[in-house]
Design an enzyme around this catalytic site. Structure first.
Site, short mmCIF file in Angstrom:
data_model
loop_
_atom_site.label_atom_id
_atom_site.label_comp_id
_atom_site.label_asym_id
_atom_site.label_seq_id
_atom_site.Cartn_x
_atom_site.Cartn_y
_atom_site.Cartn_z
N LYS A 1 26.70 86.98 60.27
CA LYS A 1 25.96 87.36 59.01
C LYS A 1 26.30 86.44 57.91
CE LYS A 1 26.01 89.90 55.19
NZ LYS A 1 26.58 89.40 53.67
N HIS B 1 34.55 84.81 45.77
CA HIS B 1 33.55 85.80 45.90
C HIS B 1 33.66 86.66 44.68
CE1 HIS B 1 30.52 88.42 47.49
NE2 HIS B 1 31.32 89.73 47.21
N GLU C 1 22.96 88.63 46.84
CA GLU C 1 24.56 88.54 47.06
C GLU C 1 25.24 87.57 46.11
OE1 GLU C 1 27.61 88.41 50.55
OE2 GLU C 1 25.66 89.05 50.97
N ASP D 1 9.24 85.49 57.95
CA ASP D 1 9.58 86.79 58.25
C ASP D 1 10.92 86.68 58.58
OD1 ASP D 1 9.98 89.09 59.21
OD2 ASP D 1 8.06 89.04 60.59
#
Length: 438
Positions: A279, A392, A85, A295
């Site tokens: 998130k 962004h 991202e 993991d």
């Protein structure tokens, strides 16, 4: 459409690729070229990757980046991150530099306890089961002596085994709730091996327990498995500074601090916002989890369960302003390993740990918590000032230009062009079309 295939796992790698290309894609030749393009040029390294999982036909690449200038407990780190991202690494780096000049990040491991459970059904007198458990508990521990011996020599092992009565949730449902210390190993195989032996011993001892009726002797073990919810494997990371040091060209310091705290409070109160808020935290944490061969599915599951521990999903971070001091912190459960698994096999994982100065599991917990806190600080800072899209979309610009087929010279010219302009898909497409028509 492809048809069922028998014995796919027994085919050679080339045969697997041939079958996939022929049966599942429109251009088999192009598919084969693409899959082979991502093979490692060193056959030994490629074989290593092939053997990580089953039915491998190629490698799936993610960018491997570094976010520098993280001062954690007065020690400087460059943090490796693997993520696709745009803007995550840039945002983390920007936050790291901001707090480098304000004392850096302070961290503390609050606990390292991990959990596993033996789930079983017992339909009998509860006091009999309690007496039976109290008598058999020492045998449960001695039954895994061969498994725990090595871990105990290093200071780890079994912390406790507790009998839980959960018949209020499911008729007859009980469990052995077991806690462990696994040191620098994530410990999944160790914990699961112990649990399966506990289950075997439990059943065997129940069969010979004189106080049980015939029905009570037949304890039914449903499953034995570790839990990825580890609320006592917890780390805290924090930053603080005088409010006066938060000012920028975008907003006065007092206003920024007030809006930042309000934004965090909204994420604490409103689950729709909290999910996106968290998130963003996981953008930072997951990138380090992946880079260090841990993991991320287990980490994600445990973290989000922790975020809902009070009965409503809420923010993992907290912010206050008291007596002119801005404080921002996170408490997050992270069950990690720096030995075993991919940590000793994957070349880039080994490099990532070396870049991090070969941390212990506790140190890695602290580094990851900081990565999450830094990412959240950068995101909330953008949200309450310029908005999230400005930064962004600038970082996303090259992806957009690549999708549109821009040449290198066109990319350079349009990156300069959009430095002081709003970036949208439409505006980039229009600018590129105009440039090509000149």
């Amino acid at each position: 459409m492809n048809t069922p295939v028998e014995g796919f796992s027994k085919l050679s790698k080339t045969q697997k690729i041939d079958w996939i290309a022929t049966n599942c894609t429109k251009d088999p030749k192009q598919t084969k070229m693409l899959l082979q393009q991502y093979w490692n040029s060193d056959p030994r390294v490629q074989q290593l990757h092939d053997e990580f999982i089953e039915n491998t036909i190629s490698n799936y690449y993610l960018p491997f980046a570094v976010a520098p200038n993280f001062l954690i407990n007065d020690r400087l780190y460059a943090i490796p991150m693997a993520i696709e991202e745009s803007s995550v690494v840039a945002a983390a780096s920007k936050a790291a530099k901001f707090w480098l000049e304000r004392g850096g990040f302070k961290t503390e491991v609050l606990g390292t306890e991990k959990v596993g459970q033996v789930h079983f059904m017992y339909r009998g007198e509860q006091n009999k089961l309690t007496d039976f458990f109290n008598s058999v508990r020492p045998k449960l521990i001695t039954s895994v002596a061969s498994i725990t011996q090595s871990m105990e020599k290093r200071g780890g092992g079994i912390n406790d085994i507790v009998l839980r009565n959960l018949t209020d949730k499911i008729e007859g449902y009980h469990q052995l709730h077991c806690t462990f210390e696994t040191l620098d190993a994530m410990g999944a195989n160790f914990i699961n091996s112990c649990l399966e032996q506990f289950a075997k011993t439990l059943k065997e001892e129940a069969q010979n327990h004189k106080a049980f009726t015939k029905e009570e002797k037949n304890i039914e073990v449903v499953m034995s498995i570790l839990s990825n919810y580890v609320p006592n494997c917890l780390v805290r990371a924090e930053v603080s500074c005088p409010v006066s040091e938060l000012g920028s060209d975008d907003m006065p310091a007092d206003e920024f601090a007030q809006k930042f705290v309000q934004a965090v409070n909204i994420a604490k109160a409103e689950p729709y916002r909290a999910v996106t808020h968290n998130k963003g935290i996981m953008n930072g944490i997951d990138a380090v989890v992946l880079a260090t061969g841990n993991d991320f599915r287990a980490v994600e599951a445990g973290v989000h369960a922790f975020a809902a521990k009070e009965g409503q999903y809420s923010s993992l971070t907290h912010a206050t302003v008291e007596d002119g001091i801005f404080r921002f912190w996170i408490e997050v459960p992270l069950a990690l390993g720096t030995v075993g698994g991919l940590t000793s096999l994957h070349p880039l994982v080994k490099l990532a740990l070396e870049i991090l100065q070969n941390p212990s599991a506790k140190e890695l917990m602290q580094i990851m918590a900081v990565a999450g806190l830094a990412q959240n600080f950068a995101a909330v800072r953008s949200l309450v000032t310029t908005g999230i899209q400005k930064g962004h979309m600038k970082m996303h610009l090259l992806n957009m230009l690549n999708q549109l087929g821009a040449t290198e010279s066109e990319k350079q010219e349009l990156v300069t062009y959009f430095k002081d302009k709003t970036i949208t898909n439409a505006s980039v497409k229009e600018a590129l079309e105009q440039l090509k028509s000149m």
